[in-house]
Design an enzyme around this catalytic site. Sequence first.
Site, mmCIF file in Angstrom:
data_model
loop_
_atom_site.group_PDB
_atom_site.id
_atom_site.type_symbol
_atom_site.label_atom_id
_atom_site.label_comp_id
_atom_site.label_asym_id
_atom_site.label_seq_id
_atom_site.Cartn_x
_atom_site.Cartn_y
_atom_site.Cartn_z
ATOM 1 N N HIS A 6 35.172 35.034 -58.513
ATOM 2 C CA HIS A 6 35.788 35.140 -59.839
ATOM 3 C C HIS A 6 36.398 33.809 -60.267
ATOM 4 O O HIS A 6 36.603 32.913 -59.461
ATOM 5 C CB HIS A 6 36.851 36.254 -59.893
ATOM 6 C CG HIS A 6 38.151 35.955 -59.228
ATOM 7 N ND1 HIS A 6 38.519 36.498 -58.033
ATOM 8 C CD2 HIS A 6 39.194 35.171 -59.598
ATOM 9 C CE1 HIS A 6 39.717 36.075 -57.691
ATOM 10 N NE2 HIS A 6 40.154 35.255 -58.628
ATOM 11 N N ARG A 10 44.534 32.673 -67.821
ATOM 12 C CA ARG A 10 45.729 33.355 -68.308
ATOM 13 C C ARG A 10 45.547 33.654 -69.789
ATOM 14 O O ARG A 10 45.138 32.786 -70.547
ATOM 15 C CB ARG A 10 46.965 32.475 -68.105
ATOM 16 C CG ARG A 10 47.244 32.180 -66.661
ATOM 17 C CD ARG A 10 48.506 31.317 -66.494
ATOM 18 N NE ARG A 10 48.574 30.772 -65.161
ATOM 19 C CZ ARG A 10 48.931 31.456 -64.081
ATOM 20 N NH1 ARG A 10 49.250 32.728 -64.194
ATOM 21 N NH2 ARG A 10 48.962 30.879 -62.902
ATOM 22 N N GLU A 53 38.793 36.973 -64.058
ATOM 23 C CA GLU A 53 40.098 37.589 -63.830
ATOM 24 C C GLU A 53 41.032 37.156 -64.949
ATOM 25 O O GLU A 53 41.328 35.972 -65.104
ATOM 26 C CB GLU A 53 40.675 37.142 -62.484
ATOM 27 C CG GLU A 53 42.073 37.654 -62.228
ATOM 28 C CD GLU A 53 42.707 37.019 -60.997
ATOM 29 O OE1 GLU A 53 43.906 36.713 -61.069
ATOM 30 O OE2 GLU A 53 42.005 36.802 -59.991
ATOM 31 N N ASN A 57 50.724 37.664 -68.177
ATOM 32 C CA ASN A 57 52.138 37.601 -67.809
ATOM 33 C C ASN A 57 52.937 38.332 -68.879
ATOM 34 O O ASN A 57 52.975 37.899 -70.036
ATOM 35 C CB ASN A 57 52.590 36.146 -67.662
ATOM 36 C CG ASN A 57 51.961 35.495 -66.453
ATOM 37 O OD1 ASN A 57 52.084 35.985 -65.340
ATOM 38 N ND2 ASN A 57 51.257 34.398 -66.668
ATOM 39 N N HIS A 72 34.881 24.550 -69.159
ATOM 40 C CA HIS A 72 34.383 25.761 -69.787
ATOM 41 C C HIS A 72 33.753 26.683 -68.758
ATOM 42 O O HIS A 72 33.418 26.268 -67.664
ATOM 43 C CB HIS A 72 33.353 25.431 -70.883
ATOM 44 C CG HIS A 72 32.120 24.756 -70.369
ATOM 45 N ND1 HIS A 72 32.013 23.380 -70.275
ATOM 46 C CD2 HIS A 72 30.951 25.250 -69.898
ATOM 47 C CE1 HIS A 72 30.826 23.070 -69.780
ATOM 48 N NE2 HIS A 72 30.162 24.184 -69.533
ATOM 49 N N GLU A 122 30.407 28.354 -72.884
ATOM 50 C CA GLU A 122 29.106 27.813 -73.276
ATOM 51 C C GLU A 122 28.078 28.939 -73.137
ATOM 52 O O GLU A 122 27.975 29.569 -72.089
ATOM 53 C CB GLU A 122 28.732 26.647 -72.368
ATOM 54 C CG GLU A 122 27.421 25.995 -72.716
ATOM 55 C CD GLU A 122 27.073 24.846 -71.787
ATOM 56 O OE1 GLU A 122 26.184 24.073 -72.149
ATOM 57 O OE2 GLU A 122 27.686 24.724 -70.700
#
Length: 131
Positions: A6, A10, A53, A57, A72, A122
């Site tokens: 993964h 954020r 993932e 927060n 990217h 992309e």
Amino acid sequence: MAKPVHSMIRVRDQAKALDFYKCAFGLEIADHLNFDDFALIYLRHPSSPFEIELTVNHGRKEPYSLGDGYGHLAVVVEDLDAEHARFEREQLAPGPLRDFKHNGATLARFFFVSDPDGYKIEVIQRGGRFG
């Protein structure tokens, strides 16, 4: 041998991020873990075990600074022109189609799109190196 599983990013607005990744790339929630201060949401496409993932927060108000180190993510598609048109219809604001050449030959055809938090993705035509 190590196997990539993964990549984490954020995100500030969970709902916007989930809508974007589902609409743009067909990613579905593979797992959703809630903690007191944050949540981890793993997104996956049925064609691949690799996951994105999303880390949310809780209580974060200001946008994250992406800095100048992030590059990217990349995905491949069967029909780049059709996907670009679909992104336009879905108002996902795709960038222009690009034809990337090396020594006079096309290396890749692609466009970029940004998610709600500004991360670049992309979108590449399947074929050649990106089979």
